[in-house]
Every structure is written in C-alpha cells, then in structure tokens.
Design a protein around this motif. Structure first.
Motif, PDB file in Angstrom:
ATOM      1  N   VAL A  80      14.810  39.646  76.520  1.00 52.59           N
ATOM      2  CA  VAL A  80      14.992  40.344  77.995  1.00 52.59           C
ATOM      3  C   VAL A  80      16.166  41.441  77.660  1.00 52.59           C
ATOM      4  O   VAL A  80      16.132  42.538  78.182  1.00 52.59           O
ATOM      5  N   GLY A  81      17.399  41.060  77.090  1.00 56.81           N
ATOM      6  CA  GLY A  81      18.475  41.805  77.090  1.00 56.81           C
ATOM      7  C   GLY A  81      18.315  42.972  75.985  1.00 56.81           C
ATOM      8  O   GLY A  81      18.584  44.113  76.407  1.00 56.81           O
ATOM      9  N   LEU A  82      17.625  42.720  75.058  1.00 57.35           N
ATOM     10  CA  LEU A  82      16.990  43.920  74.270  1.00 57.35           C
ATOM     11  C   LEU A  82      16.148  44.801  74.800  1.00 57.35           C
ATOM     12  O   LEU A  82      16.419  46.066  74.684  1.00 57.35           O
ATOM     13  N   TRP A  83      15.142  44.478  75.546  1.00 61.00           N
ATOM     14  CA  TRP A  83      14.357  45.213  76.239  1.00 61.00           C
ATOM     15  C   TRP A  83      15.194  46.014  77.369  1.00 61.00           C
ATOM     16  O   TRP A  83      14.505  47.191  77.579  1.00 61.00           O
ATOM     17  N   THR A  84      16.136  45.365  78.024  1.00 59.71           N
ATOM     18  CA  THR A  84      16.846  46.277  79.374  1.00 59.71           C
ATOM     19  C   THR A  84      17.836  47.272  78.343  1.00 59.71           C
ATOM     20  O   THR A  84      17.916  48.264  79.018  1.00 59.71           O
ATOM     21  N   GLU A  85      18.346  46.883  77.172  1.00 57.82           N
ATOM     22  CA  GLU A  85      19.024  48.076  76.557  1.00 57.82           C
ATOM     23  C   GLU A  85      18.049  49.235  75.973  1.00 57.82           C
ATOM     24  O   GLU A  85      18.511  50.429  76.255  1.00 57.82           O
ATOM     25  N   ILE A  86      16.922  48.989  75.686  1.00 53.47           N
ATOM     26  CA  ILE A  86      15.861  50.069  75.697  1.00 53.47           C
ATOM     27  C   ILE A  86      15.792  50.996  76.800  1.00 53.47           C
ATOM     28  O   ILE A  86      15.792  52.159  76.747  1.00 53.47           O
ATOM     29  N   LEU A  88      17.697  51.156  79.383  1.00 54.45           N
ATOM     30  CA  LEU A  88      19.319  51.711  79.552  1.00 54.45           C
ATOM     31  C   LEU A  88      19.211  53.145  78.657  1.00 54.45           C
ATOM     32  O   LEU A  88      20.033  54.116  79.162  1.00 54.45           O
ATOM     33  N   MET A  89      19.003  52.982  77.426  1.00 57.67           N
ATOM     34  CA  MET A  89      18.957  54.175  76.693  1.00 57.67           C
ATOM     35  C   MET A  89      18.044  55.394  77.251  1.00 57.67           C
ATOM     36  O   MET A  89      18.647  56.420  77.314  1.00 57.67           O
ATOM     37  N   GLN A  90      16.916  54.915  77.802  1.00 52.63           N
ATOM     38  CA  GLN A  90      16.141  55.885  78.407  1.00 52.63           C
ATOM     39  C   GLN A  90      16.882  56.652  79.642  1.00 52.63           C
ATOM     40  O   GLN A  90      16.610  57.829  79.877  1.00 52.63           O
ATOM     41  N   GLY A 114      24.176  55.249  71.489  1.00 54.37           N
ATOM     42  CA  GLY A 114      24.230  54.579  70.118  1.00 54.37           C
ATOM     43  C   GLY A 114      24.741  53.321  69.998  1.00 54.37           C
ATOM     44  O   GLY A 114      24.092  52.491  69.159  1.00 54.37           O
ATOM     45  N   ASP A 115      25.637  52.971  70.972  1.00 51.63           N
ATOM     46  CA  ASP A 115      25.979  51.645  70.889  1.00 51.63           C
ATOM     47  C   ASP A 115      24.696  50.605  71.110  1.00 51.63           C
ATOM     48  O   ASP A 115      24.633  49.494  70.667  1.00 51.63           O
ATOM     49  N   GLU A 116      23.922  51.045  72.398  1.00 48.15           N
ATOM     50  CA  GLU A 116      23.011  50.333  72.548  1.00 48.15           C
ATOM     51  C   GLU A 116      21.923  50.057  71.502  1.00 48.15           C
ATOM     52  O   GLU A 116      20.913  49.108  71.503  1.00 48.15           O
ATOM     53  N   VAL A 161      22.148  48.838  86.122  1.00 53.92           N
ATOM     54  CA  VAL A 161      23.039  48.782  84.963  1.00 53.92           C
ATOM     55  C   VAL A 161      23.790  47.411  84.795  1.00 53.92           C
ATOM     56  O   VAL A 161      24.080  46.521  83.784  1.00 53.92           O
ATOM     57  N   LEU A 162      24.718  47.741  85.814  1.00 51.81           N
ATOM     58  CA  LEU A 162      25.931  46.781  85.930  1.00 51.81           C
ATOM     59  C   LEU A 162      25.443  45.355  86.135  1.00 51.81           C
ATOM     60  O   LEU A 162      26.039  44.491  85.504  1.00 51.81           O
ATOM     61  N   VAL A 163      24.470  45.163  86.909  1.00 49.57           N
ATOM     62  CA  VAL A 163      23.794  43.891  87.254  1.00 49.57           C
ATOM     63  C   VAL A 163      23.368  43.028  85.905  1.00 49.57           C
ATOM     64  O   VAL A 163      23.781  41.960  85.483  1.00 49.57           O
TER      65      VAL A 163
END
Length: 298
Positions: A80-86, A88-90, A114-116, A161-163
C-alpha cells in the motif's frame, strides 16, 4: 508552524531541503544488502502492532504462524505504501507543472519525486525479497484514487500526503533500533524515515500556507477529503490475503482485527503525531471529525 508562512519562506525552506538531500540521501541498490539471508527467528514487524495481536485468533497461532503473519502484514503495508508513493508522484508532478521552474521550491518538488521513485523501487524489491504477493489496495479503492490523483489539490492534497507518510513513519521508526526485526527491513525503514522527514517538512509548510486562503465551506470540503483518505488508507493497510496465508479465514480474521482494541490503539498510536498537527492547524473539525473517530484515529 502555527505562525503565518510567507511565500518567500518557500524558497528558504526548499534551499535547506535541497542541501540536506545532497548531503544525506541513500541509494537502495547500494545501501540495502539484498543478497543477505533472512535471520531465522527474527520478526518482520513488532508483534504488538500485528492486527490480530491479543485476540483469540492470535492465541490459536503457533509462534511460526505469528512470524509468518507479521511478514505478510508488513508486506501488505509496504504494498500500500508503494502504491501511495506512485499516487504522490502524480500529485507532485501536477503540482510542479504550475510552479516557476527557476524556483528552489519547484526544484525540491522534483527532487521529492526522485526520492519517491527510489522508495517505490525499494519497496518493490523488499516485497520480492520476502517472497510475498503484491497485495496493494483493492480495486474499489484504486479506481476512485485515479480521480483523486487527477483533481485533488491544495490543503487536502498535502494533508492526505502527510497522513499516509506520518502514520507509516511512526511504525517504521519504532523498528529502527529493534533487534527483534530483520536487518533488511530495518535498513529499508531507516532509508525511508530519513528521506521522508524532508518530505514532511515541505508538505507541512505548504499545508499551512494553503489554509490561509480557504473560505469556511472550502475548509470543510478539504477536511472531509482528508478524513476520508485517512480512514480509507488505514482500513486497507492489511489485505485479507495476509490472514489466508497463515490458514485463517480472511473474512473472519478481518472482522476480528477491525474489532480488536489492540489494533484500535495501534491505529491511534500511528496517527498520533499527524492528528495533533492537523488538529492544531484546523484541518480536523466540523462534521468530518466523526470519520476520524470511527476509524479509531482519534
């Protein structure tokens, strides 16, 4: 953070974050020993944070099954974290597209993308190294999230994002120096915690700035969106397949987990810092506060 932040502060903060990124960033391909064997007997997350901890189903599990459940739960949370990173990138790419490309504030938004990207790859490698499924969120969440990623902006974007970042950060920080946990997982957590601290600073400041421009009806809308995101993300962190992996009925186990007082306390503990901040700046309140309570986040 409670003081009014001026537009010029954006670039001051961004310059500091860019310097920190240059001095203290990781390369997961180099800094995580992907070839090291897992250590027999070590866990994958603290037992007391496993969703079934303290229930009658937990008591039925053998020590080996408990370890296996912790592995699948951390894999699900990571998916789920990986998915939210993507997602967030969008969001960040769309946000940066409207900024001045000469500004350090813009440069940091791009640096964060880049970090994400590295974090998403790192999480994917971690899931693969543990031999786990790519659980991720259910379709019922993925589809509306595409709309969310395309239209949401302003305070609700940064608060959401912060949550996500700060709840998972609390769990990861608790494992950094915990010698009960697999070294590979501790290193993944360390990389994410160090780099996410910069992302949190950036998002918190932008949230505070954005709130000064909202009317009361707009504030209630942003509060509602943030509350729904928070409740949804916390509900999907543990995929029912994690329970099936240790021989439990996934529907029964999910029902038991959602009613588990220990799990409720873990949710509140994970959300404690971000809830305090959002409450302080006025992003929790009004009718949508009931959503936070129902989700056991306050």
């Amino acid at each position: 953070m409670a003081r009014a932040l001026q537009p010029k502060d954006r670039d001051v903060t961004a310059e500091r974050l860019l310097y920190s990124s240059m001095r203290n960033s990781y390369d997961p391909d180099v800094d995580v020993d992907w070839d090291a064997p897992l250590v027999d007997g070590l866990g994958f997350m603290p037992e007391e944070r496993v969703s079934l901890y303290g229930t009658h189903l937990w008591e039925r599990l053998t020590p080996e099954q408990r370890l296996e459940l912790s592995k699948h739960e951390i894999g699900s949370i990571t998916s789920v974290g990986l998915w939210t990173e993507i997602v967030l990138m969008q969001l960040l790419a769309r946000y940066a597209a409207d900024l001045d490309p000469r500004s350090p504030h813009t440069h940091y938004a791009l640096t964060e993308i880049g970090d994400e990207t590295r974090h998403a790859i790192m999480f994917g490698k971690g899931i693969a190294r543990l031999g786990l499924p790519a659980y991720g969120p259910p379709r019922v969440v993925r589809v509306p999230a595409k709309v969310f990623g395309a239209v949401i902006g302003g305070p609700a974007m940064f608060a959401s994002v912060l949550v996500v970042e700060e709840t998972t950060d609390r769990l990861q920080r608790s494992m950094l120096d915990d010698d009960r946990i697999q070294p590979m997982i501790r290193m993944i957590n360390r990389i994410h915690v160090v780099e996410e601290a910069r992302h949190v600073r950036y998002a918190r400041e932008e949230l505070v700035r954005g709130l000064t421009k909202l009317s009361r009806p707009a504030l209630e809308l942003h509060r509602l969106v943030t509350a729904v995101v928070a409740a949804t993300v916390m509900d999907i962190l543990v995929h029912p397949g994690a329970y099936a992996a240790v021989g439990l009925d996934p529907r029964e186990a999910r029902k038991v987990a959602l009613a588990n007082p220990h799990h409720h306390e873990s949710r509140r503990w994970m959300a404690e810092k971000i809830v305090a901040f959002l409450d302080e700046v006025g992003m929790i309140g009004g009718p949508s506060k009931a959503i936070w309570k129902h989700a056991h986040l306050i």
